[in-house]
Structure formats: C-alpha cells, structure tokens
Design a protein around this motif. Structure first.
Motif, PDB file in Angstrom:
ATOM      1  N   PRO A  36      91.084  36.044 -22.450  1.00  0.00           N
ATOM      2  CA  PRO A  36      90.067  35.626 -23.417  1.00  0.00           C
ATOM      3  C   PRO A  36      90.346  34.212 -23.925  1.00  0.00           C
ATOM      4  O   PRO A  36      91.499  33.806 -24.084  1.00  0.00           O
ATOM      5  CB  PRO A  36      90.204  36.638 -24.555  1.00  0.00           C
ATOM      6  CG  PRO A  36      90.823  37.834 -23.913  1.00  0.00           C
ATOM      7  CD  PRO A  36      91.740  37.277 -22.846  1.00  0.00           C
ATOM      8  N   THR A  37      89.289  33.463 -24.162  1.00  0.00           N
ATOM      9  CA  THR A  37      89.429  32.104 -24.685  1.00  0.00           C
ATOM     10  C   THR A  37      89.026  32.085 -26.152  1.00  0.00           C
ATOM     11  O   THR A  37      88.322  32.981 -26.633  1.00  0.00           O
ATOM     12  CB  THR A  37      88.558  31.113 -23.895  1.00  0.00           C
ATOM     13  OG1 THR A  37      87.205  31.558 -23.929  1.00  0.00           O
ATOM     14  CG2 THR A  37      89.018  31.018 -22.449  1.00  0.00           C
ATOM     15  N   GLU A  38      89.462  31.074 -26.869  1.00  0.00           N
ATOM     16  CA  GLU A  38      89.122  30.934 -28.281  1.00  0.00           C
ATOM     17  C   GLU A  38      87.633  30.603 -28.432  1.00  0.00           C
ATOM     18  O   GLU A  38      87.030  30.004 -27.547  1.00  0.00           O
ATOM     19  CB  GLU A  38      89.947  29.800 -28.902  1.00  0.00           C
ATOM     20  CG  GLU A  38      91.438  30.091 -28.962  1.00  0.00           C
ATOM     21  CD  GLU A  38      91.763  31.231 -29.900  1.00  0.00           C
ATOM     22  OE1 GLU A  38      91.166  31.304 -30.998  1.00  0.00           O
ATOM     23  OE2 GLU A  38      92.602  32.068 -29.539  1.00  0.00           O
ATOM     24  N   PHE A  39      87.083  30.979 -29.558  1.00  0.00           N
ATOM     25  CA  PHE A  39      85.694  30.651 -29.856  1.00  0.00           C
ATOM     26  C   PHE A  39      85.547  29.143 -29.942  1.00  0.00           C
ATOM     27  O   PHE A  39      86.365  28.457 -30.558  1.00  0.00           O
ATOM     28  CB  PHE A  39      85.275  31.298 -31.183  1.00  0.00           C
ATOM     29  CG  PHE A  39      83.884  30.908 -31.606  1.00  0.00           C
ATOM     30  CD1 PHE A  39      82.791  31.512 -31.029  1.00  0.00           C
ATOM     31  CD2 PHE A  39      83.698  29.923 -32.552  1.00  0.00           C
ATOM     32  CE1 PHE A  39      81.507  31.152 -31.405  1.00  0.00           C
ATOM     33  CE2 PHE A  39      82.418  29.558 -32.932  1.00  0.00           C
ATOM     34  CZ  PHE A  39      81.328  30.173 -32.359  1.00  0.00           C
ATOM     35  N   GLU A  40      84.510  28.623 -29.328  1.00  0.00           N
ATOM     36  CA  GLU A  40      84.229  27.193 -29.372  1.00  0.00           C
ATOM     37  C   GLU A  40      82.721  27.027 -29.544  1.00  0.00           C
ATOM     38  O   GLU A  40      81.940  27.436 -28.684  1.00  0.00           O
ATOM     39  CB  GLU A  40      84.693  26.528 -28.080  1.00  0.00           C
ATOM     40  CG  GLU A  40      84.488  25.041 -28.067  1.00  0.00           C
ATOM     41  CD  GLU A  40      85.016  24.397 -26.794  1.00  0.00           C
ATOM     42  OE1 GLU A  40      84.650  23.251 -26.557  1.00  0.00           O
ATOM     43  OE2 GLU A  40      85.772  25.042 -26.042  1.00  0.00           O
ATOM     44  N   ALA A  41      82.316  26.457 -30.664  1.00  0.00           N
ATOM     45  CA  ALA A  41      80.892  26.251 -30.916  1.00  0.00           C
ATOM     46  C   ALA A  41      80.373  25.127 -30.030  1.00  0.00           C
ATOM     47  O   ALA A  41      80.970  24.059 -29.963  1.00  0.00           O
ATOM     48  CB  ALA A  41      80.669  25.919 -32.384  1.00  0.00           C
ATOM     49  N   MET A  42      79.310  25.405 -29.302  1.00  0.00           N
ATOM     50  CA  MET A  42      78.700  24.373 -28.464  1.00  0.00           C
ATOM     51  C   MET A  42      77.281  24.784 -28.123  1.00  0.00           C
ATOM     52  O   MET A  42      76.898  25.932 -28.277  1.00  0.00           O
ATOM     53  CB  MET A  42      79.513  24.122 -27.202  1.00  0.00           C
ATOM     54  CG  MET A  42      79.566  25.287 -26.237  1.00  0.00           C
ATOM     55  SD  MET A  42      80.408  24.938 -24.673  1.00  0.00           S
ATOM     56  CE  MET A  42      81.835  24.038 -25.163  1.00  0.00           C
ATOM     57  N   VAL A  43      76.525  23.823 -27.644  1.00  0.00           N
ATOM     58  CA  VAL A  43      75.167  24.060 -27.183  1.00  0.00           C
ATOM     59  C   VAL A  43      75.154  23.774 -25.692  1.00  0.00           C
ATOM     60  O   VAL A  43      75.595  22.723 -25.245  1.00  0.00           O
ATOM     61  CB  VAL A  43      74.156  23.148 -27.911  1.00  0.00           C
ATOM     62  CG1 VAL A  43      72.755  23.341 -27.355  1.00  0.00           C
ATOM     63  CG2 VAL A  43      74.194  23.415 -29.410  1.00  0.00           C
ATOM     64  N   TYR A  44      74.688  24.734 -24.913  1.00  0.00           N
ATOM     65  CA  TYR A  44      74.623  24.586 -23.465  1.00  0.00           C
ATOM     66  C   TYR A  44      73.246  24.103 -23.027  1.00  0.00           C
ATOM     67  O   TYR A  44      72.237  24.451 -23.634  1.00  0.00           O
ATOM     68  CB  TYR A  44      74.861  25.935 -22.771  1.00  0.00           C
ATOM     69  CG  TYR A  44      76.266  26.452 -22.847  1.00  0.00           C
ATOM     70  CD1 TYR A  44      77.257  25.921 -22.034  1.00  0.00           C
ATOM     71  CD2 TYR A  44      76.594  27.492 -23.700  1.00  0.00           C
ATOM     72  CE1 TYR A  44      78.551  26.413 -22.082  1.00  0.00           C
ATOM     73  CE2 TYR A  44      77.890  27.989 -23.749  1.00  0.00           C
ATOM     74  CZ  TYR A  44      78.855  27.444 -22.941  1.00  0.00           C
ATOM     75  OH  TYR A  44      80.122  27.932 -22.985  1.00  0.00           O
ATOM     76  N   ASP A  45      73.215  23.345 -21.943  1.00  0.00           N
ATOM     77  CA  ASP A  45      71.961  23.133 -21.234  1.00  0.00           C
ATOM     78  C   ASP A  45      71.601  24.487 -20.637  1.00  0.00           C
ATOM     79  O   ASP A  45      72.481  25.350 -20.480  1.00  0.00           O
ATOM     80  CB  ASP A  45      72.153  22.117 -20.105  1.00  0.00           C
ATOM     81  CG  ASP A  45      72.336  20.701 -20.638  1.00  0.00           C
ATOM     82  OD1 ASP A  45      71.775  20.395 -21.702  1.00  0.00           O
ATOM     83  OD2 ASP A  45      73.049  19.919 -19.982  1.00  0.00           O
ATOM     84  N   PRO A  46      70.348  24.716 -20.285  1.00  0.00           N
ATOM     85  CA  PRO A  46      69.998  26.009 -19.664  1.00  0.00           C
ATOM     86  C   PRO A  46      70.906  26.291 -18.459  1.00  0.00           C
ATOM     87  O   PRO A  46      71.139  25.411 -17.627  1.00  0.00           O
ATOM     88  CB  PRO A  46      68.555  25.814 -19.224  1.00  0.00           C
ATOM     89  CG  PRO A  46      68.034  24.763 -20.150  1.00  0.00           C
ATOM     90  CD  PRO A  46      69.207  23.847 -20.404  1.00  0.00           C
TER      91      PRO A  46
END
Length: 70
Positions: A36-46
């Motif tokens: 599991p990876t740490e939570f990372e806030a981001m916005v993805y392209d579709p």
C-alpha cells in the motif's frame, strides 16, 4: 490472457515497484506497487486503471471508492 500472464508481462516491462515504465509502449503508462502507498492528493487526467492484483482506493469529495482486480 490470464491475469497471471499479464502480471508477468508487466513485471518484465517495469523496473520495479513504484518505478513507472513510460517507454515500454509509447501511449501506455505502466506502474506496479507491491505494498500500500501513502495517501497523496492529486487530480488525474481522465484515465483507465486496470487493477490486476489487490485493490485501489480513491476518493471523490467525501466519498471513498474501492476497486479490486478485474
């Protein structure tokens, strides 16, 4: 193609967990993780995300979505 065979092919194209393969196929981005990876806030392209093992959890506002392999 069976999941195991596809997993093995992706393993061969990536350099290791967390190290994306951008050049394996010009228009395809491959990434694998082994834990599991740490939570990372981001916005993805579709995107289309194919989960071959385990699961991915993502949030949209206050809603949490968990998607498993397949």
């Amino acid at each position: 193609m069976a999941y195991r065979a596809l997993i093995e092919r992706i393993d061969a194209l990536t350099e290791g967990p967390g190290r994306p393969a951008h050049d394996a196929i010009p228009w395809l981005y491959l990434l694998r993780e082994t834990h599991p990876t740490e939570f990372e806030a981001m916005v993805y392209d579709p995107i289309v995300c194919l989960i071959l093992q385990g699961e991915k959890e993502t949030t949209l506002g206050e809603r949490v979505f968990t998607v498993a392999q397949g």
